[in-house]
Scaffold this active site. Sequence first.
Site, PDB file in Angstrom:
ATOM      1  CB  CYS A 114      -1.167   0.014   1.029  1.00 16.35           C
ATOM      2  SG  CYS A 114      -0.161  -0.353   2.792  1.00 16.35           S
ATOM      3  CG  HIS A 169      -1.037   4.243   4.406  1.00 17.76           C
ATOM      4  ND1 HIS A 169      -1.968   3.976   5.398  1.00 17.76           N
ATOM      5  CD2 HIS A 169      -0.817   2.996   3.896  1.00 17.76           C
ATOM      6  CE1 HIS A 169      -1.973   2.615   5.729  1.00 17.76           C
ATOM      7  NE2 HIS A 169      -1.226   1.944   4.619  1.00 17.76           N
TER       8      HIS A 169
END
Length: 340
Positions: free
Chosen positions: A130, A243
């Site tokens: 990710c 994120h």
Amino acid sequence: MGYKIAVVGATGNVGREMLNILAERQFPVDEIVALASRKSQGTEVSFGDTTLKTKDLDTFDFTGWDIALFAVGSTATKQYAPKAAAAGCVVIDNSSLYRYDPEIPLIVPEVNPQDVHQYKNKNIIANPNCSTAQMVVALKPLHDRAKIKRVVVSTYQSVSGSGKDAIDELWNQTKGMYVPGQEVEPKVYTKQIAFNVIPHIDVFMDSGDTKEEWKMIAETKKIVDPAIKVTATCVRVPVFVGHSESINIEFEEFLDEDEARDILRESPGLMVIDKREDGGYVTPIECVGDFATFISRIRQDVTVENGLNLWCVSDNLRKGAALNAVQIAELLGREVLKKG
């Protein structure tokens, strides 16, 4: 004519998101099946306006199915992905199991779409980590212009990257801070995550890097350019989804911040929000549910000859996992299978 799609691990966070994104992007589906472990068999999941009941992965026959999106851990993937691939179903795997296999392509469609044809080696395509996925979308157009020598990245990664138990741990620890006697000890993480940051994601390696940091290094080299030097510090923060990354880039030649901003604005998958004023940047809570990777705080780094700094934010359950997998499926459909 559309595709027969299997979503493996359909009851998890990423599996559910894959189903959502397939529906949102109107992927050409003729038939879709939700697969999960036997203990989850019969669990209902949503695909657009349709409700699917999960079927048992262990007994499922992948023969005749076109694409399987895998959203389970490496152990289950190791058992079931080769069976699906051998049955003629192309596997797009979200685990780390196949990312570093030189015969298996590691794909971010905005960055290295040409590599999708390598799927024929083993009938498997790997989805990157990710934190890597969002970073390389930003790096590639800049690398094409000025050639990147070195990247220094610090990540601020949400707990959803660790799964549902981690989300619950943050929520329960946060509530426990205000209710005497209901404090929650860490189980998912090594230390309290609520109102804290933890500079430790995945296991420690002999080098002193964590496995998450090593993944960013190895995957950036495989996806963008093996000559790029990368050093990373990966940190878990008390954010549910999204994120963030502070990225410092050193180029072989000078790249002006204004030109970099223009390049990023014109690049696929990116949205530039970069105003030098209060709130003129994107934070993780604002990117949740969005397809884009957001770039802010673009500025020269005057401490090196050809340096640039930027801030990069993305929904890790989307671009960092489910969205990228669906984009790979779209790319595979357009470039190879050509049924939709």
